[in-house]
Design a protein around this motif. Structure first.
Motif, mmCIF file in Angstrom:
data_model
loop_
_atom_site.group_PDB
_atom_site.id
_atom_site.type_symbol
_atom_site.label_atom_id
_atom_site.label_comp_id
_atom_site.label_asym_id
_atom_site.label_seq_id
_atom_site.Cartn_x
_atom_site.Cartn_y
_atom_site.Cartn_z
ATOM 1 N N CYS A 203 -12.753 -103.476 9.394
ATOM 2 C CA CYS A 203 -12.220 -104.596 8.633
ATOM 3 C C CYS A 203 -11.104 -105.296 9.405
ATOM 4 O O CYS A 203 -10.392 -104.673 10.202
ATOM 5 C CB CYS A 203 -11.696 -104.078 7.291
ATOM 6 N N ARG A 204 -10.942 -106.583 9.162
ATOM 7 C CA ARG A 204 -9.877 -107.350 9.833
ATOM 8 C C ARG A 204 -8.492 -106.942 9.331
ATOM 9 O O ARG A 204 -7.505 -107.127 10.025
ATOM 10 C CB ARG A 204 -10.089 -108.849 9.584
ATOM 11 N N SER B 244 -15.077 -102.546 2.515
ATOM 12 C CA SER B 244 -14.763 -102.671 3.943
ATOM 13 C C SER B 244 -14.332 -101.336 4.533
ATOM 14 O O SER B 244 -13.780 -100.482 3.828
ATOM 15 C CB SER B 244 -13.648 -103.700 4.149
ATOM 16 N N LEU B 245 -14.556 -101.167 5.827
ATOM 17 C CA LEU B 245 -14.141 -99.956 6.529
ATOM 18 C C LEU B 245 -12.890 -100.263 7.341
ATOM 19 O O LEU B 245 -12.966 -100.896 8.395
ATOM 20 C CB LEU B 245 -15.252 -99.475 7.462
ATOM 21 N N PRO B 246 -11.716 -99.844 6.869
ATOM 22 C CA PRO B 246 -10.511 -100.085 7.651
ATOM 23 C C PRO B 246 -10.488 -99.225 8.903
ATOM 24 O O PRO B 246 -11.068 -98.130 8.936
ATOM 25 C CB PRO B 246 -9.383 -99.701 6.692
ATOM 26 N N ALA C 23 -8.174 -97.512 10.055
ATOM 27 C CA ALA C 23 -7.512 -96.235 9.786
ATOM 28 C C ALA C 23 -8.494 -95.196 9.272
ATOM 29 O O ALA C 23 -8.409 -94.012 9.613
ATOM 30 C CB ALA C 23 -6.382 -96.434 8.773
ATOM 31 N N ALA C 24 -9.469 -95.620 8.446
ATOM 32 C CA ALA C 24 -10.464 -94.687 7.921
ATOM 33 C C ALA C 24 -11.410 -94.229 9.020
ATOM 34 O O ALA C 24 -11.775 -93.051 9.097
ATOM 35 C CB ALA C 24 -11.254 -95.348 6.792
ATOM 36 N N ALA C 25 -11.829 -95.148 9.887
ATOM 37 C CA ALA C 25 -12.717 -94.796 10.997
ATOM 38 C C ALA C 25 -12.030 -93.820 11.936
ATOM 39 O O ALA C 25 -12.629 -92.840 12.392
ATOM 40 C CB ALA C 25 -13.135 -96.050 11.745
ATOM 41 N N LYS C 26 -10.749 -94.074 12.204
ATOM 42 C CA LYS C 26 -9.979 -93.184 13.074
ATOM 43 C C LYS C 26 -9.845 -91.802 12.435
ATOM 44 O O LYS C 26 -10.001 -90.773 13.097
ATOM 45 C CB LYS C 26 -8.605 -93.786 13.325
ATOM 46 N N THR C 27 -9.570 -91.758 11.149
ATOM 47 C CA THR C 27 -9.410 -90.494 10.449
ATOM 48 C C THR C 27 -10.697 -89.674 10.473
ATOM 49 O O THR C 27 -10.671 -88.444 10.614
ATOM 50 C CB THR C 27 -8.989 -90.743 8.989
ATOM 51 N N ASN D 43 -11.261 -111.404 16.616
ATOM 52 C CA ASN D 43 -10.028 -111.009 17.288
ATOM 53 C C ASN D 43 -9.178 -110.112 16.394
ATOM 54 O O ASN D 43 -8.576 -109.127 16.865
ATOM 55 C CB ASN D 43 -9.233 -112.249 17.691
ATOM 56 N N LYS D 44 -9.145 -110.407 15.102
ATOM 57 C CA LYS D 44 -8.392 -109.564 14.170
ATOM 58 C C LYS D 44 -9.003 -108.164 14.088
ATOM 59 O O LYS D 44 -8.280 -107.166 13.973
ATOM 60 C CB LYS D 44 -8.356 -110.217 12.778
ATOM 61 N N GLU D 45 -10.326 -108.080 14.145
ATOM 62 C CA GLU D 45 -10.994 -106.774 14.120
ATOM 63 C C GLU D 45 -10.657 -105.981 15.378
ATOM 64 O O GLU D 45 -10.393 -104.768 15.322
ATOM 65 C CB GLU D 45 -12.503 -106.967 13.995
ATOM 66 N N VAL D 46 -10.713 -106.659 16.529
ATOM 67 C CA VAL D 46 -10.398 -105.995 17.800
ATOM 68 C C VAL D 46 -8.976 -105.456 17.768
ATOM 69 O O VAL D 46 -8.713 -104.300 18.151
ATOM 70 C CB VAL D 46 -10.580 -106.968 18.980
ATOM 71 N N GLN D 47 -8.046 -106.266 17.292
ATOM 72 C CA GLN D 47 -6.645 -105.837 17.253
ATOM 73 C C GLN D 47 -6.455 -104.672 16.286
ATOM 74 O O GLN D 47 -5.673 -103.745 16.569
ATOM 75 C CB GLN D 47 -5.766 -107.022 16.873
ATOM 76 N N ALA D 48 -7.160 -104.690 15.155
ATOM 77 C CA ALA D 48 -7.043 -103.592 14.191
ATOM 78 C C ALA D 48 -7.546 -102.290 14.799
ATOM 79 O O ALA D 48 -6.918 -101.230 14.638
ATOM 80 C CB ALA D 48 -7.825 -103.924 12.923
ATOM 81 N N ALA D 49 -8.670 -102.349 15.504
ATOM 82 C CA ALA D 49 -9.238 -101.146 16.112
ATOM 83 C C ALA D 49 -8.330 -100.576 17.189
ATOM 84 O O ALA D 49 -8.041 -99.367 17.224
ATOM 85 C CB ALA D 49 -10.610 -101.466 16.693
ATOM 86 N N ILE D 50 -7.869 -101.443 18.086
ATOM 87 C CA ILE D 50 -7.003 -100.986 19.170
ATOM 88 C C ILE D 50 -5.666 -100.483 18.609
ATOM 89 O O ILE D 50 -5.077 -99.529 19.133
ATOM 90 C CB ILE D 50 -6.798 -102.106 20.202
ATOM 91 N N GLY D 51 -5.241 -101.086 17.516
ATOM 92 C CA GLY D 51 -4.006 -100.632 16.870
ATOM 93 C C GLY D 51 -4.094 -99.202 16.376
ATOM 94 O O GLY D 51 -3.075 -98.522 16.231
#
Length: 281
Positions: A80-81, A96-98, A100-104, A141-149
């Motif tokens: 998610c963005r 949506s899949l944030p 943070a959830a994917a990382k967890t 771009n917002k999705e990319v930044q969220a993932a890398i964050g």
């Protein structure tokens, strides 16, 4: 180091409902795939890295099957963005899949900007009357930044349609410049999808064209790796291996006729053809 990616699309849909999953029960599919490929890729340790992008339903089973092994890596098919924020949005992101959830869950990578995602975003924007061609790239771009964050690596897809062939440099340049604006590109690999050449009856992109695009991308973003996202398969594995500017490929289906779908033994054949053919002209 080469990168071999797999996008398992909606392989959580059984054949009885119109999907292509027929090799394992839906609850065991993710673990079945990993169980039957992880041994076969060990011989390429140090030569290639392997990643599987899976639908959410398969993620936990696949990660459990790995049980701490580093290869292959498991990724999700988008985030998610908007992400969860401490002392802020606790995760009120229904549907949506944030990141943070994917990382967890254990995902280390994410696929962003696939042509199918771009098309869906464009359709939604069109319904809202938005015709600005840069809007899709700003959202990605917002999705990319969220993932890398969240510490995940990103496979970022770019590609031009048939009606964009004459201005491909402008199209791809915009996708790169806006989609990767203010992004740590050391955490990004670009997958080039020649959308105009993908599908039944289409003429596949040739070696010279792929080399041209890879060179263009690497001039735009110094040091970035570029993989072929138009479908690494048996028919083109050795050709792609001979393209020195291409750093790997993205696999979807392994069988395009008859009982179409993804089969572990055929995946390993493609890997062997590609990595065994590396360096051939």
């Amino acid at each position: 180091m080469k990168n071999i990616y797999v996008n398992l699309k909606r392989f959580d849909v059984p054949k009885t409902l119109g999907g292509v999953n027929g090799i394992a029960d839906i609850q065991d599919w993710g673990s079945y795939i990993l169980k039957n490929i992880k041994g076969g890729i060990k011989k390429y340790e140090g030569k290639a890295e392997f990643t599987f992008f899976m639908p959410e339903m398969h993620l936990l089973g696949a990660l459990k099957e790995l049980a701490g092994e580093k290869q292959p890596e498991i990724g999700c098919q988008g985030v998610c963005r908007t992400d969860v924020k401490k002392d802020g949005n606790f995760g009120a992101l229904t549907t949506s899949l944030p990141a943070a959830a994917a990382k967890t869950a254990g995902c280390t990578q994410v696929l962003i900007g696939h042509c199918e995602e771009r098309m869906q975003l464009a359709q939604v924007l069109a319904e809202a009357g938005v015709t600005d061609s840069t809007a899709v790239n700003r959202l990605l771009n917002k999705e990319v930044q969220a993932a890398i964050g969240q510490g995940m690596k990103v496979l970022y897809c770019i590609g031009e349609k048939e009606n964009e062939l004459e201005n491909w440099q402008e199209v791809l340049g915009e996708q790169i410049n806006i989609g990767l604006c203010d992004v740590d590109t050391s955490q990004v690999v670009i997958a080039y999808e020649p959308i105009w050449s993908i599908g039944p009856g289409k003429t596949p992109a040739g070696k010279e064209y792929i080399e041209k695009i890879a060179g263009f991308v690497k001039e735009k973003v110094s040091g970035i790796q570029v993989v072929y996202g138009g479908g690494l398969k048996k028919e083109n594995a050795e050709m792609l291996a001979s393209v020195s500017s291409i750093d790997g490929g993205l696999i979807a289906l392994t069988r395009f006729q008859g009982e179409i779908g993804f089969y572990p033994e055929e995946y390993l054949e493609i890997v062997d053809l590609y990595l065994g053919g590396e360096g051939k002209s």
